[in-house]
Design a protein around this motif. Structure first.
Motif, PDB file in Angstrom:
ATOM      1  N   LYS A 281       0.838  -1.193   0.000  1.00 28.73           N
ATOM      2  CA  LYS A 281       0.000   0.000   0.000  1.00 28.73           C
ATOM      3  C   LYS A 281       0.878   1.251   0.000  1.00 28.73           C
ATOM      4  O   LYS A 281       1.754   1.420   0.844  1.00 28.73           O
ATOM      5  CB  LYS A 281      -0.932  -0.001   1.204  1.00 28.73           C
ATOM      6  N   GLY A 282       0.628   2.122  -0.964  1.00 27.74           N
ATOM      7  CA  GLY A 282       1.372   3.362  -1.086  1.00 27.74           C
ATOM      8  C   GLY A 282       2.774   3.211  -1.633  1.00 27.74           C
ATOM      9  O   GLY A 282       3.522   4.191  -1.699  1.00 27.74           O
ATOM     10  N   LYS A 283       3.136   2.012  -2.082  1.00 29.44           N
ATOM     11  CA  LYS A 283       4.492   1.755  -2.559  1.00 29.44           C
ATOM     12  C   LYS A 283       4.532   1.625  -4.087  1.00 29.44           C
ATOM     13  O   LYS A 283       3.493   1.528  -4.742  1.00 29.44           O
ATOM     14  CB  LYS A 283       5.041   0.488  -1.897  1.00 29.44           C
ATOM     15  N   THR A 284       5.733   1.633  -4.624  1.00 31.01           N
ATOM     16  CA  THR A 284       5.940   1.426  -6.052  1.00 31.01           C
ATOM     17  C   THR A 284       6.361  -0.012  -6.284  1.00 31.01           C
ATOM     18  O   THR A 284       7.401  -0.449  -5.756  1.00 31.01           O
ATOM     19  CB  THR A 284       7.028   2.373  -6.587  1.00 31.01           C
ATOM     20  N   VAL A 285       5.558  -0.760  -7.032  1.00 25.58           N
ATOM     21  CA  VAL A 285       5.892  -2.143  -7.317  1.00 25.58           C
ATOM     22  C   VAL A 285       6.599  -2.225  -8.665  1.00 25.58           C
ATOM     23  O   VAL A 285       6.209  -1.576  -9.630  1.00 25.58           O
ATOM     24  CB  VAL A 285       4.651  -3.067  -7.289  1.00 25.58           C
ATOM     25  N   VAL A 286       7.650  -3.018  -8.709  1.00 27.99           N
ATOM     26  CA  VAL A 286       8.401  -3.290  -9.933  1.00 27.99           C
ATOM     27  C   VAL A 286       8.083  -4.712 -10.342  1.00 27.99           C
ATOM     28  O   VAL A 286       8.203  -5.636  -9.526  1.00 27.99           O
ATOM     29  CB  VAL A 286       9.908  -3.098  -9.698  1.00 27.99           C
ATOM     30  N   VAL A 287       7.635  -4.914 -11.582  1.00 29.31           N
ATOM     31  CA  VAL A 287       7.155  -6.225 -12.010  1.00 29.31           C
ATOM     32  C   VAL A 287       7.761  -6.612 -13.352  1.00 29.31           C
ATOM     33  O   VAL A 287       8.235  -5.762 -14.113  1.00 29.31           O
ATOM     34  CB  VAL A 287       5.610  -6.269 -12.106  1.00 29.31           C
ATOM     35  N   LEU A 288       7.713  -7.899 -13.637  1.00 29.03           N
ATOM     36  CA  LEU A 288       8.187  -8.444 -14.905  1.00 29.03           C
ATOM     37  C   LEU A 288       7.023  -8.603 -15.873  1.00 29.03           C
ATOM     38  O   LEU A 288       5.900  -8.934 -15.467  1.00 29.03           O
ATOM     39  CB  LEU A 288       8.854  -9.801 -14.690  1.00 29.03           C
ATOM     40  N   VAL A 289       7.289  -8.425 -17.148  1.00 28.10           N
ATOM     41  CA  VAL A 289       6.271  -8.624 -18.168  1.00 28.10           C
ATOM     42  C   VAL A 289       6.141 -10.108 -18.494  1.00 28.10           C
ATOM     43  O   VAL A 289       7.062 -10.884 -18.253  1.00 28.10           O
ATOM     44  CB  VAL A 289       6.614  -7.808 -19.437  1.00 28.10           C
ATOM     45  N   ASN A 290       4.973 -10.489 -19.021  1.00 30.41           N
ATOM     46  CA  ASN A 290       4.640 -11.875 -19.338  1.00 30.41           C
ATOM     47  C   ASN A 290       4.407 -12.667 -18.049  1.00 30.41           C
ATOM     48  O   ASN A 290       4.137 -12.076 -17.010  1.00 30.41           O
ATOM     49  CB  ASN A 290       5.702 -12.529 -20.231  1.00 30.41           C
ATOM     50  N   ASP A 291       4.463 -13.999 -18.121  1.00 30.07           N
ATOM     51  CA  ASP A 291       4.239 -14.790 -16.915  1.00 30.07           C
ATOM     52  C   ASP A 291       5.373 -15.798 -16.720  1.00 30.07           C
ATOM     53  O   ASP A 291       6.256 -15.914 -17.572  1.00 30.07           O
ATOM     54  CB  ASP A 291       2.854 -15.452 -16.930  1.00 30.07           C
ATOM     55  N   PRO A 292       5.388 -16.523 -15.599  1.00 28.33           N
ATOM     56  CA  PRO A 292       6.584 -17.300 -15.234  1.00 28.33           C
ATOM     57  C   PRO A 292       6.980 -18.396 -16.203  1.00 28.33           C
ATOM     58  O   PRO A 292       8.141 -18.826 -16.194  1.00 28.33           O
ATOM     59  CB  PRO A 292       6.208 -17.894 -13.864  1.00 28.33           C
ATOM     60  N   ASP A 293       6.053 -18.867 -17.042  1.00 26.59           N
ATOM     61  CA  ASP A 293       6.390 -19.953 -17.969  1.00 26.59           C
ATOM     62  C   ASP A 293       7.026 -19.467 -19.261  1.00 26.59           C
ATOM     63  O   ASP A 293       7.369 -20.277 -20.126  1.00 26.59           O
ATOM     64  CB  ASP A 293       5.122 -20.747 -18.331  1.00 26.59           C
ATOM     65  N   PHE A 294       7.154 -18.147 -19.421  1.00 27.17           N
ATOM     66  CA  PHE A 294       7.739 -17.642 -20.652  1.00 27.17           C
ATOM     67  C   PHE A 294       9.123 -18.271 -20.871  1.00 27.17           C
ATOM     68  O   PHE A 294       9.928 -18.372 -19.970  1.00 27.17           O
ATOM     69  CB  PHE A 294       7.893 -16.122 -20.599  1.00 27.17           C
ATOM     70  N   GLY A 295       9.358 -18.689 -22.097  1.00 27.92           N
ATOM     71  CA  GLY A 295      10.650 -19.273 -22.432  1.00 27.92           C
ATOM     72  C   GLY A 295      10.680 -20.778 -22.427  1.00 27.92           C
ATOM     73  O   GLY A 295      11.642 -21.376 -22.908  1.00 27.92           O
ATOM     74  N   THR A 296       9.632 -21.431 -21.905  1.00 26.96           N
ATOM     75  CA  THR A 296       9.591 -22.888 -21.961  1.00 26.96           C
ATOM     76  C   THR A 296       9.181 -23.330 -23.359  1.00 26.96           C
ATOM     77  O   THR A 296       8.568 -22.580 -24.114  1.00 26.96           O
ATOM     78  CB  THR A 296       8.603 -23.463 -20.928  1.00 26.96           C
ATOM     79  N   GLU A 297       9.522 -24.547 -23.727  1.00 28.79           N
ATOM     80  CA  GLU A 297       9.256 -25.032 -25.079  1.00 28.79           C
ATOM     81  C   GLU A 297       7.849 -25.577 -25.255  1.00 28.79           C
ATOM     82  O   GLU A 297       7.245 -25.450 -26.309  1.00 28.79           O
ATOM     83  CB  GLU A 297      10.276 -26.119 -25.449  1.00 28.79           C
TER      84      GLU A 297
ATOM     85  N   ARG B  23       4.527 -22.130 -22.657  1.00 26.82           N
ATOM     86  CA  ARG B  23       4.987 -21.035 -23.506  1.00 26.82           C
ATOM     87  C   ARG B  23       3.882 -20.039 -23.840  1.00 26.82           C
ATOM     88  O   ARG B  23       4.153 -18.873 -24.145  1.00 26.82           O
ATOM     89  CB  ARG B  23       5.571 -21.618 -24.796  1.00 26.82           C
ATOM     90  N   ALA B  24       2.634 -20.483 -23.793  1.00 25.25           N
ATOM     91  CA  ALA B  24       1.516 -19.599 -24.137  1.00 25.25           C
ATOM     92  C   ALA B  24       1.237 -18.633 -22.990  1.00 25.25           C
ATOM     93  O   ALA B  24       1.076 -19.042 -21.848  1.00 25.25           O
ATOM     94  CB  ALA B  24       0.268 -20.420 -24.442  1.00 25.25           C
ATOM     95  N   MET B  25       1.190 -17.356 -23.302  1.00 31.59           N
ATOM     96  CA  MET B  25       0.872 -16.365 -22.283  1.00 31.59           C
ATOM     97  C   MET B  25      -0.575 -16.503 -21.824  1.00 31.59           C
ATOM     98  O   MET B  25      -1.472 -16.746 -22.622  1.00 31.59           O
ATOM     99  CB  MET B  25       1.093 -14.941 -22.814  1.00 31.59           C
ATOM    100  N   THR B  26      -0.803 -16.334 -20.539  1.00 32.93           N
ATOM    101  CA  THR B  26      -2.149 -16.208 -20.001  1.00 32.93           C
ATOM    102  C   THR B  26      -2.446 -14.729 -19.783  1.00 32.93           C
ATOM    103  O   THR B  26      -1.571 -13.868 -19.949  1.00 32.93           O
ATOM    104  CB  THR B  26      -2.279 -16.944 -18.662  1.00 32.93           C
ATOM    105  N   TYR B  27      -3.671 -14.434 -19.368  1.00 29.88           N
ATOM    106  CA  TYR B  27      -3.988 -13.030 -19.098  1.00 29.88           C
ATOM    107  C   TYR B  27      -3.131 -12.483 -17.968  1.00 29.88           C
ATOM    108  O   TYR B  27      -2.871 -11.274 -17.906  1.00 29.88           O
ATOM    109  CB  TYR B  27      -5.475 -12.857 -18.785  1.00 29.88           C
ATOM    110  N   TYR B  28      -2.656 -13.344 -17.083  1.00 33.54           N
ATOM    111  CA  TYR B  28      -1.789 -12.895 -15.997  1.00 33.54           C
ATOM    112  C   TYR B  28      -0.487 -12.283 -16.522  1.00 33.54           C
ATOM    113  O   TYR B  28       0.204 -11.581 -15.795  1.00 33.54           O
ATOM    114  CB  TYR B  28      -1.457 -14.055 -15.069  1.00 33.54           C
ATOM    115  N   GLY B  29      -0.161 -12.563 -17.772  1.00 31.21           N
ATOM    116  CA  GLY B  29       1.069 -12.038 -18.340  1.00 31.21           C
ATOM    117  C   GLY B  29       0.927 -10.690 -19.009  1.00 31.21           C
ATOM    118  O   GLY B  29       1.928 -10.045 -19.333  1.00 31.21           O
TER     119      GLY B  29
END
Length: 558
Positions: free
Chosen positions: A165-181, A190-196
């Motif tokens: 609350k009241g802080k600046t969050v730094v986040v990564l784009v896409n989701d954790p499975d990015f880069g898997t085959e 490998r398919a992005m979900t809406y969470y990404g």
């Protein structure tokens, strides 16, 4: 004129009740026999050229370019033989607020091993969703929250155990499975979900009470370079009007270059690469970066009713059942200038071509005569601002979504020439796949799944607004396996467009374009929609798909 072969079932088996709800496995009827007409390439050329001319100034909502666009489309829809789709009106109001940031300060980071300063545009971009004339982010504590995902159904919460609350969050784009085959994993492999999607990152940060969100830009998982981010975030940004003026949103949302983020992490005694790897694992714990972020900007605020354009061809036997074609008419307006000083993002391919296709299809439908079901032709606004026009229609439908059988979305026709295939964004999700596959048999082409599902295209165009409320929608594009040059040529042309024209001033009309591939694809769009408008079936999402429950609930009450 070619005929689509009938997929045979006995005629007696086709006597389905008009009150049939939704398709089940084994209960699909034969697809109707459809004649794909010659569609007007002159319509495609003339409207694409007109909409993407400098006179339209990039077709940003709430500008004279919008007024010109609305006038052209209503005129062309009427000439094509459609009726106004919203009572006596061709238009549906879409209440928006336009916010133009100005006087942006550098992003100042303090409290680490050294103080840092980053320039707006080249290092970071931000905007505010709050309708406030001045936004100040002052000494806001910074927290790295990995991918910024809170997904209880997957047992994943990057915000677990941390108060932002009241802080600046730094986040990564896409989701954790990015880069898997494979397509197997916590978030669909490998398919992005809406969470990404970047939109989700901002939504969740606001729900968590954060003051600001900075997404670390990385070209591969983002699916576009920094040039696209910078041009897209330049100038007026549009958001839905809200009763509280965006007070429940973060003060600032934006992106930061990966190199800049690495410096912030280093000043915090952290290694960005190592933390990016750690964030991919379930149980990741947010990291207090022990630094403070400061930035400010001023806002020019303008409330406007932008417009969706709606035309309808009423069905002859079941006019209260609807098939929908969608395309977005808007683009970015004026944006970061090219080296030659050109600052108009004309949006010729994206999406003057798709908008022109609505008119060309309307002409062909009217000329062929009304099908059994009604057909809606919907040109939506503010797609480039986060699918706002299609979302507004889906949330406030002129025609009930429970009676909307399904539809087809068209977004950016490539000019690479004819291909041996089409690319389906979201292949395997619904019963509409068989309509597309049947339509393609005319030309001996095939439907292929998107080769880069990690880029999340399924969540980046207007079909998504309808899909998440249960309406089966199909979205496909011209293939990259070109008749002339094969995959290598197709991939090279797609890369050239993404890197040099996409969301930039050089997406301009070219009189030397090869339209043969476009017109072949347009016939497929016609055939798929016309089959859907002539059948009695109600295609559904496949069993287990994320949108099936919404469709089942919608149809159960119809």
């Amino acid at each position: 004129m070619k005929k689509l072969p009938v997929l045979i079932m006995a005629a007696t088996a086709l006597s389905l009740s008009a009150c049939k709800k939704i398709d089940d496995v084994g209960e699909q009827s034969a697809l109707p026999d459809i004649a794909a007409p010659e569609l007007s390439v002159e319509t495609m050329k003339s409207i694409t050229e007109e909409l993407s001319s400098d006179a339209y100034e990039g077709r940003a909502p709430g500008t004279p370019g919008e007024e010109k666009t609305l006038a052209l489309l209503t005129k062309k829809f009427a000439e094509a033989g459609l009726e106004p789709g919203n009572g006596d009106s061709w238009l549906q109001d879409v209440p928006l607020v336009g916010i133009t940031a100005k006087n942006m300060t550098p992003l100042k980071i303090s409290g680490g091993t050294s103080d840092l300063s980053f320039n707006y545009g080249s290092d970071y971009v931000v905007a505010s969703y709050q309708e406030q004339p001045k936004i100040d982010l002052a000494d806001s504590d910074m927290v790295f929250v990995g991918y910024g995902i809170n997904a209880p159904e997957r047992g994943w919460n990057d915000y677990d155990g941390v108060d932002v609350k009241g802080k600046t969050v730094v986040v990564l784009v896409n989701d954790p499975d990015f880069g898997t085959e494979s397509l197997e994993g916590e978030f669909g492999g490998r398919a992005m979900t809406y969470y990404g999607r970047w939109t989700y990152k901002y939504e969740e940060a606001a729900r968590q009470g954060a003051a600001a969100t900075l997404i670390i830009h990385d070209t591969d998982p983002a699916a576009y370079g920094w040039n696209v981010v910078e041009s897209s975030w330049t100038g007026e940004q549009f958001y839905p009007q809200s009763a509280n003026g965006g007070a429940d949103q973060t003060k600032l949302n934006g992106w930061i270059q990966k190199d800049a983020a690495a410096k912030i992490f280093a000043a915090a005694g952290q290694d960005l690469t190592a933390q990016m790897a750690a964030a991919k694992k379930k149980g990741f714990k947010a990291i207090d970066l022990k630094q403070k972020a400061s930035a400010s900007l001023e806002n020019d605020i303008k409330k406007t009713d932008s417009k969706n354009v709606v035309g309808i061809l009423k069905g002859k036997t079941r006019p209260d059942e609807y098939v929908i074609y969608t395309a977005h008419w808007d683009h970015l307006g004026r944006c970061k200038p090219a080296p030659d000083g050109d600052d108009i993002c004309n949006g010729a391919v994206d999406n003057a071509t798709g908008t022109a296709a609505l008119v060309a299809l309307a002409e062909a439908y009217a000329k062929a005569g009304a099908p059994d079901r009604s057909v809606i032709f919907l040109a939506v606004t503010a797609e480039e601002s986060g699918l706002l026009g299609s979302k507004y229609y889906a949330d406030n439908p002129i025609y009930p979504l429970s009676q909307t059988v399904g539809g087809v979305n068209m977004d950016a026709f490539g000019m690479a020439g004819p291909a041996k295939n089409v690319i389906v964004v979201g292949k395997g999700k619904s019963g509409l796949d068989r309509y597309l596959e049947a339509a393609l048999t005319v030309d001996g082409r095939v439907a292929k799944a998107e080769p880069t599902p990690e880029k999340g295209y399924y969540y980046r165009s207007d079909h998504f607004s309808f899909a998440k409320l249960g309406v089966p929608m199909i979205y496909f594009e011209g293939g990259e396996d070109l008749v002339d040059g094969g995959r290598e040529a197709g991939e090279a042309l797609a890369k050239d467009y993404t890197e040099n024209r996409y969301h930039g001033p050089k997406d301009e009309y070219d009189p030397n374009w090869d339209w043969t591939g476009v017109m072949g694809d347009l016939k497929v769009y016609y055939t798929v929609g016309r089959m859907l408008a002539m059948t009695e079936d109600w295609p559904n999402w496949n069993e287990g798909d994320e949108f099936r429950a919404a469709r089942d609930k919608s149809r159960a009450g119809s």
